[in-house]
Structure formats: structure tokens, C-alpha cells
Design an enzyme around this catalytic site. Sequence first.
Site, PDB file in Angstrom:
ATOM      1  N   ALA A 288      38.225  42.121  34.145  1.00 48.58           N
ATOM      2  CA  ALA A 288      39.346  42.690  34.836  1.00 48.58           C
ATOM      3  C   ALA A 288      40.743  41.959  34.731  1.00 48.58           C
ATOM      4  CB  ALA A 288      39.029  43.110  36.198  1.00 48.58           C
TER       5      ALA A 288
ATOM      6  N   TYR B 276      49.085  48.103  33.160  1.00 47.40           N
ATOM      7  CA  TYR B 276      47.895  47.263  32.291  1.00 47.40           C
ATOM      8  C   TYR B 276      46.625  47.112  33.011  1.00 47.40           C
ATOM      9  CZ  TYR B 276      45.856  43.062  30.535  1.00 47.40           C
ATOM     10  OH  TYR B 276      45.085  42.061  30.220  1.00 47.40           O
TER      11      TYR B 276
ATOM     12  N   SER C  98      34.618  46.423  43.979  1.00 47.88           N
ATOM     13  CA  SER C  98      35.355  45.393  44.886  1.00 47.88           C
ATOM     14  C   SER C  98      35.549  45.953  46.367  1.00 47.88           C
ATOM     15  CB  SER C  98      36.619  44.960  44.317  1.00 47.88           C
ATOM     16  OG  SER C  98      37.550  44.547  45.339  1.00 47.88           O
TER      17      SER C  98
ATOM     18  N   GLU D 179      37.893  45.408  47.865  1.00 56.53           N
ATOM     19  CA  GLU D 179      39.508  45.596  48.069  1.00 56.53           C
ATOM     20  C   GLU D 179      39.544  47.266  48.062  1.00 56.53           C
ATOM     21  OE1 GLU D 179      43.313  44.533  48.431  1.00 56.53           O
ATOM     22  OE2 GLU D 179      41.534  43.352  48.355  1.00 56.53           O
TER      23      GLU D 179
ATOM     24  N   TYR E 227      45.403  47.386  41.693  1.00 58.45           N
ATOM     25  CA  TYR E 227      44.074  46.646  41.297  1.00 58.45           C
ATOM     26  C   TYR E 227      42.852  47.438  42.025  1.00 58.45           C
ATOM     27  CZ  TYR E 227      40.218  43.716  41.761  1.00 58.45           C
ATOM     28  OH  TYR E 227      38.684  43.168  41.676  1.00 58.45           O
TER      29      TYR E 227
ATOM     30  N   LYS F 138      39.888  49.962  40.464  1.00 57.99           N
ATOM     31  CA  LYS F 138      38.589  49.801  40.774  1.00 57.99           C
ATOM     32  C   LYS F 138      37.898  51.198  41.397  1.00 57.99           C
ATOM     33  CE  LYS F 138      37.469  45.636  39.548  1.00 57.99           C
ATOM     34  NZ  LYS F 138      36.306  45.087  38.620  1.00 57.99           N
TER      35      LYS F 138
ATOM     36  N   HIS G 210      34.153  36.406  46.861  1.00 58.03           N
ATOM     37  CA  HIS G 210      33.278  35.043  46.627  1.00 58.03           C
ATOM     38  C   HIS G 210      33.698  34.146  46.062  1.00 58.03           C
ATOM     39  CE1 HIS G 210      33.039  38.885  44.052  1.00 58.03           C
ATOM     40  NE2 HIS G 210      32.607  37.994  42.870  1.00 58.03           N
TER      41      HIS G 210
HETATM   42  N1  GDD Z   1      46.408  34.711  46.148  1.00 55.57           N
HETATM   43  C1  GDD Z   1      47.132  34.575  47.298  1.00 55.57           C
HETATM   44  N2  GDD Z   1      48.305  33.458  47.386  1.00 55.57           N
HETATM   45  N3  GDD Z   1      46.840  35.201  48.502  1.00 55.57           N
HETATM   46  C2  GDD Z   1      47.397  34.742  49.619  1.00 55.57           C
HETATM   47  C3  GDD Z   1      48.519  33.887  49.677  1.00 55.57           C
HETATM   48  C4  GDD Z   1      48.903  33.278  48.589  1.00 55.57           C
HETATM   49  O1  GDD Z   1      49.859  32.592  48.462  1.00 55.57           O
HETATM   50  N4  GDD Z   1      49.141  33.814  50.950  1.00 55.57           N
HETATM   51  C5  GDD Z   1      48.406  34.686  51.731  1.00 55.57           C
HETATM   52  N5  GDD Z   1      47.408  35.182  50.860  1.00 55.57           N
HETATM   53  C6  GDD Z   1      46.501  36.441  51.279  1.00 55.57           C
HETATM   54  C7  GDD Z   1      46.761  37.683  50.536  1.00 55.57           C
HETATM   55  O2  GDD Z   1      47.681  38.388  50.774  1.00 55.57           O
HETATM   56  C8  GDD Z   1      45.410  38.166  50.787  1.00 55.57           C
HETATM   57  O3  GDD Z   1      45.565  38.873  51.984  1.00 55.57           O
HETATM   58  C9  GDD Z   1      44.332  37.260  51.021  1.00 55.57           C
HETATM   59  O4  GDD Z   1      45.176  35.987  51.072  1.00 55.57           O
HETATM   60  C10 GDD Z   1      43.373  36.920  49.758  1.00 55.57           C
HETATM   61  O5  GDD Z   1      44.199  36.888  48.675  1.00 55.57           O
HETATM   62  P1  GDD Z   1      43.308  36.521  47.486  1.00 55.57           P
HETATM   63  O6  GDD Z   1      42.726  35.210  47.377  1.00 55.57           O
HETATM   64  O7  GDD Z   1      44.181  36.592  46.192  1.00 55.57           O
HETATM   65  O8  GDD Z   1      42.164  37.579  47.077  1.00 55.57           O
HETATM   66  P2  GDD Z   1      42.059  39.066  47.514  1.00 55.57           P
HETATM   67  O9  GDD Z   1      41.173  39.366  48.552  1.00 55.57           O
HETATM   68  O10 GDD Z   1      43.433  39.877  47.267  1.00 55.57           O
HETATM   69  O11 GDD Z   1      41.252  39.533  46.258  1.00 55.57           O
HETATM   70  C11 GDD Z   1      40.009  38.913  45.661  1.00 55.57           C
HETATM   71  O12 GDD Z   1      38.908  39.465  46.052  1.00 55.57           O
HETATM   72  C12 GDD Z   1      38.779  40.932  45.881  1.00 55.57           C
HETATM   73  C13 GDD Z   1      37.203  41.413  46.541  1.00 55.57           C
HETATM   74  O13 GDD Z   1      37.839  41.674  47.841  1.00 55.57           O
HETATM   75  C14 GDD Z   1      40.013  39.028  44.346  1.00 55.57           C
HETATM   76  O14 GDD Z   1      38.931  38.051  43.726  1.00 55.57           O
HETATM   77  C15 GDD Z   1      39.624  40.482  43.582  1.00 55.57           C
HETATM   78  O15 GDD Z   1      39.560  40.455  42.298  1.00 55.57           O
HETATM   79  C16 GDD Z   1      38.349  40.920  44.472  1.00 55.57           C
HETATM   80  O16 GDD Z   1      37.975  42.309  43.932  1.00 55.57           O
END
Ligand code: GDD
Length: 289
Positions: free
Chosen positions: A29, A42, A72, A74, A95, A99, A125
Site C-alpha cells: 500500500a 495515487y 486498517s 483507520e 488512505y 482501504k 502494530h
Molecule cells: N506520523 C506522524 N508524525 N504522526 C504524528 C506526528 C508526527 O510527527 N505527530 C502526531 N502524530 C499523530 C498522527 O496525527 C496520528 O494521530 C498518530 O500520531 C499516529 O500516526 P501514525 O504513526 O502516522 O499512524 P496512523 O495511525 O496514522 O496510521 C498507521 O496505522 C494504521 C492502522 O490504524 C499506519 O500504519 C497505517 O498504514 C495503518 O493502517
Amino acid sequence: MHYGDLSDSEQISNILYNIMPQEVYHLGAQSHVMVSFSMPEYTANVSGIGTARILEAIRRSGNHTKFYQASSSEMFGRTPSPQNEESPFSPTSPYAVAKVYAYWMTKNYRLGYNLFACNGILFNHESPRRGEIFVTRKITMAVANILAKKQQFLYLGTLEPKRDWGFAPEYVEVMYQILQQEKADDFVVGTGQQHSVLDFVEKAFSYVNLRWQDYVKCDEKYLRPTETNDLAADSSKIKKIIRWTPKVQFDDLVKIMVDADMRKAGLQPIGEGDEFLRKHFPNRWWKTD
Ligand code: GDD
């Protein structure tokens, strides 16, 4: 190794036709939520239609290939926690929308064409191998780099969103289990415990005796146009049917990741995370990070 691309249906068909795999685990993905706001088309093509391309290739091949779709948490978006297989989807990013499309295609190929096609709806995870732009790894790397004097501050977006964070190796095992069931089905997978981004920051910094307030700053460029704020899995179905219960909970996960990043930064780890791994997962590949 066979080369292909999720945007190239002919190549996917050829690979599936030539290999005739018994099982396909579709984890490919554009998986970064923030990036999907900059690249919505994309993301739809790869994370959404990419799934349709594989399903269609399996159907046309006539093989009895089992199919696992990496759905997910999400997809739940604005739906309040706890979320289970019956909870409505309310996606809050390109995203997540992609999904949801892939989820329904998987379900429809199961119902319409009798494919053994399953959705694992996995909550976040993590592990020492997590990409560096996801929040958990960004935090644990920063802790190690601050200790090693290679970094001064950690810039994050909002600290409020709540997630259900588990340990990736345990989730990969459950993907395999999902395809070994007698009947194809969909499952929610998570720890059931919820923590905020701030909880993760506090835990990671306090583990190494640093005050997070001295190092963490907010940068608006990491704020998303729409956010998912409240995720926590109700995994009763998978607990009952597959008897899956994760060993690693939040505190241990943070320690495992900080220890690994300290080692990568050339420091001696605190060691509680390493100790937990040695005790609960002896002889496993990711001991080497
Ligand atoms: N990446 C990121 N960077 N996230 C931040 C930051 C930063 O500087 N500051 C705060 N966050 C917050 C995001 O706004 C979000 O609420 C949370 O941290 C987690 O962000 P991510 O680690 O980027 O993961 P995600 O929850 O958006 O998505 C991940 O988990 C999903 C499963 O629920 C990804 O792995 C997805 O592909 C997956 O489907």
C-alpha cells in the site's frame, strides 16, 4: 523474487498465474495517512484498486488461492471506540477511503465468487522495524538520538489522538492464522488498550529519565486536515474463534522500541525491553532488531 507493481494488472496476473500460490498476503500500500492527503489519486490507485487487481487476477486464474487483505483500523475514522467487526466505517483520510474500498472488494469477491478472501482489520502494530516517519518510531529514535547528542528537539503534530498500539510480530502470526480457518471471514485485531500520542511520548522519555517537556515541540506541518482521534479494538471475535491474545502491551512495546533504537544509536540500552523479549519470545529473528 518476482517484480511487480500494484498499479500494473497485467504483471500481477502473470505472477499469480505462473506461481499459482496457495496463499496471498496483500500488505502492499501507500500506507502513510498524512502522505495520502498530498497524493490522494495515487493512494486510491495503489491502496484501493491494487486490491481489486489482485482479487481479479486470482478469480481469473481459477486457482484456489487464499487471499488476506490488510484492512486498517483507520477505516473506522470518526466512529467512537471500541470498534469491532460490526462498527460502521467513517474514514477520515484518502488512505482510509481507499482501504474501505479494498475491504468491500475483498468481501464481495468472497460472497460473489466464493473466493477464500479475508479481511484482517488490524489496529496500529509497531516494532523496531517500523518506518521512521510513523509516530512511534519517530519518538523512540528521537529519544535515542537526543541521548546520543545527535538531535536536539523532537517536532510532532498533535499529541491528543488515541491509538491501540500492539507488537507487529504477533500481528503477522495472526494473519497466518486467519487464512488457516475453515471458513473465510473478517476479524478485528488489536490489544483493546488505548493510549494517546502524549502517553507514548511520556513513557518513552521517562524510560530513559528525560523530561519530555524539555525536548518536544509542536510543528503545525504535521497536523492532518482531518484526524482519527479515538481507536481501540474490541477483539472478542478473534479471541473466541482463533484464541489470539497478544503478549505485548503498551509499556513493553515502548521499552522494546527504545532499547532497539538506543542500540542503533551506539548506546547501551536500558534493557527492560530486551529482557521482556528474551523471556517471552526466545530464539526469534527480531532479537537482532
Ligand atoms: N506520523 C506522524 N508524525 N504522526 C504524528 C506526528 C508526527 O510527527 N505527530 C502526531 N502524530 C499523530 C498522527 O496525527 C496520528 O494521530 C498518530 O500520531 C499516529 O500516526 P501514525 O504513526 O502516522 O499512524 P496512523 O495511525 O496514522 O496510521 C498507521 O496505522 C494504521 C492502522 O490504524 C499506519 O500504519 C497505517 O498504514 C495503518 O493502517
